[in-house]
Design a protein around this motif. Structure first.
Motif, mmCIF file in Angstrom:
data_model
loop_
_atom_site.group_PDB
_atom_site.id
_atom_site.type_symbol
_atom_site.label_atom_id
_atom_site.label_comp_id
_atom_site.label_asym_id
_atom_site.label_seq_id
_atom_site.Cartn_x
_atom_site.Cartn_y
_atom_site.Cartn_z
ATOM 1 N N ALA A 155 23.858 -22.026 -127.689
ATOM 2 C CA ALA A 155 24.321 -22.709 -128.904
ATOM 3 C C ALA A 155 23.140 -22.975 -129.816
ATOM 4 C CB ALA A 155 25.023 -24.017 -128.550
ATOM 5 N N GLU A 156 23.342 -22.766 -131.114
ATOM 6 C CA GLU A 156 22.290 -22.965 -132.101
ATOM 7 C C GLU A 156 22.785 -23.916 -133.187
ATOM 8 O OE1 GLU A 156 21.102 -19.206 -133.683
ATOM 9 O OE2 GLU A 156 21.134 -18.211 -131.721
ATOM 10 N N PHE A 157 21.912 -24.828 -133.590
ATOM 11 C CA PHE A 157 22.223 -25.734 -134.691
ATOM 12 C C PHE A 157 21.695 -25.131 -135.992
ATOM 13 C CE2 PHE A 157 21.022 -29.263 -137.504
ATOM 14 C CZ PHE A 157 22.260 -29.882 -137.640
ATOM 15 N N LEU A 158 22.538 -25.079 -137.007
ATOM 16 C CA LEU A 158 22.165 -24.451 -138.270
ATOM 17 C C LEU A 158 22.208 -25.461 -139.415
ATOM 18 C CD1 LEU A 158 24.265 -21.149 -138.057
ATOM 19 C CD2 LEU A 158 21.897 -21.502 -137.321
ATOM 20 N N SER A 159 21.156 -25.480 -140.202
ATOM 21 C CA SER A 159 21.159 -26.278 -141.431
ATOM 22 C C SER A 159 22.029 -25.582 -142.471
ATOM 23 C CB SER A 159 19.731 -26.417 -141.962
ATOM 24 O OG SER A 159 19.234 -25.131 -142.340
ATOM 25 N N ALA A 160 22.239 -26.251 -143.597
ATOM 26 C CA ALA A 160 23.066 -25.663 -144.659
ATOM 27 C C ALA A 160 22.475 -24.347 -145.152
ATOM 28 C CB ALA A 160 23.210 -26.649 -145.814
ATOM 29 N N SER A 161 21.170 -24.286 -145.281
ATOM 30 C CA SER A 161 20.545 -23.053 -145.776
ATOM 31 C C SER A 161 20.637 -21.928 -144.752
ATOM 32 C CB SER A 161 19.076 -23.321 -146.142
ATOM 33 O OG SER A 161 18.355 -23.794 -145.012
ATOM 34 N N SER A 162 20.446 -22.245 -143.484
ATOM 35 C CA SER A 162 20.567 -21.229 -142.436
ATOM 36 C C SER A 162 22.001 -20.727 -142.335
ATOM 37 C CB SER A 162 20.110 -21.798 -141.090
ATOM 38 O OG SER A 162 18.756 -22.171 -141.124
ATOM 39 N N LEU A 163 22.953 -21.635 -142.485
ATOM 40 C CA LEU A 163 24.363 -21.254 -142.448
ATOM 41 C C LEU A 163 24.699 -20.335 -143.611
ATOM 42 C CD1 LEU A 163 27.247 -21.480 -141.343
ATOM 43 C CD2 LEU A 163 27.478 -23.632 -142.598
ATOM 44 N N HIS A 164 24.169 -20.654 -144.778
ATOM 45 C CA HIS A 164 24.444 -19.831 -145.958
ATOM 46 C C HIS A 164 23.938 -18.399 -145.768
ATOM 47 C CE1 HIS A 164 25.247 -18.928 -150.167
ATOM 48 N NE2 HIS A 164 24.037 -18.400 -150.260
ATOM 49 N N ALA A 165 22.844 -18.251 -145.052
ATOM 50 C CA ALA A 165 22.316 -16.904 -144.795
ATOM 51 C C ALA A 165 23.273 -16.095 -143.920
ATOM 52 C CB ALA A 165 20.945 -17.010 -144.129
ATOM 53 N N LEU A 166 23.982 -16.771 -143.009
ATOM 54 C CA LEU A 166 24.948 -16.082 -142.144
ATOM 55 C C LEU A 166 26.286 -15.862 -142.841
ATOM 56 C CD1 LEU A 166 24.513 -17.735 -138.611
ATOM 57 C CD2 LEU A 166 23.747 -15.482 -139.342
ATOM 58 N N GLU A 167 26.705 -16.860 -143.632
ATOM 59 C CA GLU A 167 28.025 -16.814 -144.284
ATOM 60 C C GLU A 167 27.874 -17.182 -145.760
ATOM 61 O OE1 GLU A 167 30.788 -15.715 -143.190
ATOM 62 O OE2 GLU A 167 30.412 -15.561 -141.037
ATOM 63 N N PRO A 168 27.481 -16.236 -146.598
ATOM 64 C CA PRO A 168 27.258 -16.537 -148.022
ATOM 65 C C PRO A 168 28.495 -17.060 -148.749
ATOM 66 C CG PRO A 168 26.292 -14.420 -147.428
ATOM 67 C CD PRO A 168 27.111 -14.851 -146.267
ATOM 68 N N ALA A 169 29.681 -16.691 -148.300
ATOM 69 C CA ALA A 169 30.906 -17.123 -148.989
ATOM 70 C C ALA A 169 31.274 -18.559 -148.673
ATOM 71 C CB ALA A 169 32.065 -16.202 -148.609
ATOM 72 N N LEU A 170 30.655 -19.132 -147.642
ATOM 73 C CA LEU A 170 30.992 -20.472 -147.175
ATOM 74 C C LEU A 170 30.111 -21.510 -147.852
ATOM 75 C CD1 LEU A 170 32.593 -22.183 -145.020
ATOM 76 C CD2 LEU A 170 30.614 -21.824 -143.516
ATOM 77 N N SER A 171 30.720 -22.614 -148.267
ATOM 78 C CA SER A 171 29.976 -23.699 -148.900
ATOM 79 C C SER A 171 30.237 -25.006 -148.155
ATOM 80 C CB SER A 171 30.382 -23.850 -150.366
ATOM 81 O OG SER A 171 29.736 -24.957 -150.953
ATOM 82 N N VAL A 172 29.149 -25.648 -147.674
ATOM 83 C CA VAL A 172 29.303 -26.915 -146.959
ATOM 84 C C VAL A 172 28.500 -28.033 -147.618
ATOM 85 C CG1 VAL A 172 29.807 -25.814 -144.741
ATOM 86 C CG2 VAL A 172 27.430 -26.310 -145.361
#
Length: 531
Positions: free
Chosen positions: A233-250
């Motif tokens: 399991a990996e914890f992702l910050s908002a910027s790291s998440l955006h790199a994986l899922e550009p269409a997703l906004s949190v």
């Protein structure tokens, strides 16, 4: 009006109902069922548990029923029932019969693949292990699909991200995921497209996402707990998440937990593969199917008092070793009407209705992984550590609607959005306001959707399911007290698909009297229910 049939377990492939002249092809109303435990077309209730002499007299009056003898009889041909039959066939020498009031999933039919128009009106595919009982009812508006079953199964999750180490269902989920992994590896070794083609198997990984600092704290804690339990399991910050899922906004306070080893399968293809395996034992005389043949009663020996057969509308199925009832949300009604009134056991499994929205070839949002908002976890379990469950749930009485964002791509490239949860009995009506809520909730996470005009009647499928909800969030897998050869396997709610193989292994070990690879005690009847 409840669209149900006695003793089925599973749900049909979402079936498109056309609003043109094809409507005349639908099954006549005489085959519809007007209550959860009435025999199709005749309104005859299930009979109580009877002695053999009574059954023989009734059979003689109605015309001789064909008798057959088996080691185990499974009632309910959903994913759980079929998986139990499969495990018994693969890992023992026992013979198995499976009975269902309708038919299970047959053929490699996915959610986005439609058979010919007449077949659309006349064929019914069942799955998910949720006791989903349906008749061919009235047609819906063009563009609507109805599929009954576990909504989590509808998105094909084989996930650990929304599970918590140390809870009662953890070990069963872990074991069941391992068994799915082993099956996928086995299928891959057979060639011919492998697990991707035959199971819709995809190692998509899962993202459990949050948008607030509070949710981010929850995700951080969950990541640490899963890592300590041996899950990658990996914890992702908002910027790291955006790199994986550009269409997703949190938002800037958001983030996610990422489990790269989580998987997704096509439930329809999985059921088809399991049924094909089961039928391979027919030539050996070890497997028989009794479909479109609703169970009517249990038959008890005049001498020993032990249950020795299930009587269906056309057959008497003798079971030398055990009977397994895998009837999902209908189990409670079944027990009330299928066994003698003196039995005080009350298993409070209830239907928890949900909607899924499927957008066909939707290109406005590109997903790289399967997603779920952290709020989904909050309504998974209500009383996970309770030792006794009341017959009624306050949440059931309120019937409150909850909607959490879930998003996946199926094997056909369709975007599947969910999901809703509410207590509406066995209602199968499409609630447009709920579908609109699902769309709007998804739009909060995917900004591109806000610029799209949503028309529920255009290029959409609506799937409706009845999850078999248990107030303590745990399935029931156990023999019935005082009916020592009758075993219940129900209450998996949205996890019928995920837990099917682990449940099947557990049921097999119980029948054989073997120690379980997973503890039986969390799923037992004793001390959990009134009676």
């Amino acid at each position: 009006m409840d669209a149900t049939m006695a003793f089925t377990s599973g749900s049909p492939t979402p079936t498109r109902f056309y609003s043109s002249a094809l409507l005349s092809l639908r099954t006549p109303k005489s085959l519809s069922v007007y209550g959860p435990w009435r025999w199709r077309g005749r309104g005859r209730p299930l009979l109580a548990l009877r002695h053999r002499s009574q059954a023989q007299a009734a059979a003689a009056a109605a015309g001789a029923a064909e008798a057959s003898h088996h080691d185990v009889v499974v009632v309910g041909a959903g994913i759980v029932g079929l998986a139990i039959a499969r495990h018994l066939l693969l890992h023992t020498s026992l013979s198995v019969a499976i009975a269902d009031a309708a038919v299970p999933c047959s053929g490699a039919t996915g959610a986005g693949t439609l058979p010919s128009a007449p077949a659309l009106m006349l064929r019914c595919f069942r799955l998910y292990g949720v006791g989903c009982n349906t008749s061919f009812g009235e047609p819906l508006a063009s563009g609507f699909y109805l599929g009954w079953g576990s909504l989590c199964a509808g998105q094909g999750y084989i996930w650990m991200s929304h599970r918590t180490p140390g809870t009662d269902t953890w070990e069963l989920a872990l074991r069941s995921k391992q068994l799915w992994e082993e099956l996928a590896t086995e299928v891959d070794g057979q060639g011919g497209g492998g697990a991707r083609e035959k199971l819709g198997w995809m190692r998509t990984g899962s993202l459990l996402v949050g948008r607030s600092s509070e949710e981010l704290g929850t995700l951080d804690e969950r990541t640490k707990a899963l890592s300590q339990a041996g899950i990658h399991a990996e914890f992702l910050s908002a910027s790291s998440l955006h790199a994986l899922e550009p269409a997703l906004s949190v938002g800037k306070d958001g983030g996610a937990m990422f489990l790269p080893q989580d998987c997704q399968i096509d439930a329809f293809q999985a059921v088809s593969l399991i049924e094909k395996t089961n039928n391979s034992y027919s030539s050996e005389g070890r497997y028989r199917e009794f479909y479109n043949d609703p169970a009517m009663s249990l038959i008890r020996s005049d001498v020993t008092g032990k249950v020795e057969a299930v009587q269906t509308s056309r057959n008497i199925l003798y079971g030398r070793k055990a009977f397994v009832i895998a009837s999902g949300a209908w189990t409670r009604s079944l027990l009330h009407s299928f066994v003698e009134p003196a039995l005080t056991l009350d298993i409070p499994v209830k239907p928890r209705k949900g909607h899924l929205l499927v957008l066909e070839k939707f290109d406005k949002v590109k997903l790289n992984h399967a997603l779920m908002e952290v709020g989904y976890v909050d309504h998974q379990i209500t009383k996970s550590n309770s030792t006794h469950i009341a017959s009624e749930s306050s949440e059931d009485e309120l019937g409150a609607l909850s909607v959490s964002m879930t998003a996946t791509l199926d094997t056909k490239g369709n975007l599947v959005l969910g999901s809703s949860r509410e207590f509406k009995g066995f209602s199968r009506e499409v609630d447009r306001s709920v579908v609109q809520c699902i769309w709007e909730r998804a739009g909060e996470f995917f900004p591109a959707m806000k610029n799209v005009s949503f028309d529920i009647d255009q290029n959409t499928q609506i799937r409706i399911g009845h999850r078999p909800y248990m107030p303590d969030g745990k399935p029931v897998i156990d023999f019935i007290p005082n009916l020592s050869n009758i075993l219940i396997a129900t209450g998996h709610e949205g996890s019928g698909l995920t837990l099917a193989l682990g449940t099947a292994e557990m049921v097999t070990d119980m029948i054989l009297g073997n120690p379980g690879k997973v503890s039986y005690s969390p799923f037992s009847i004793k001390r959990r229910f009134s009676g």
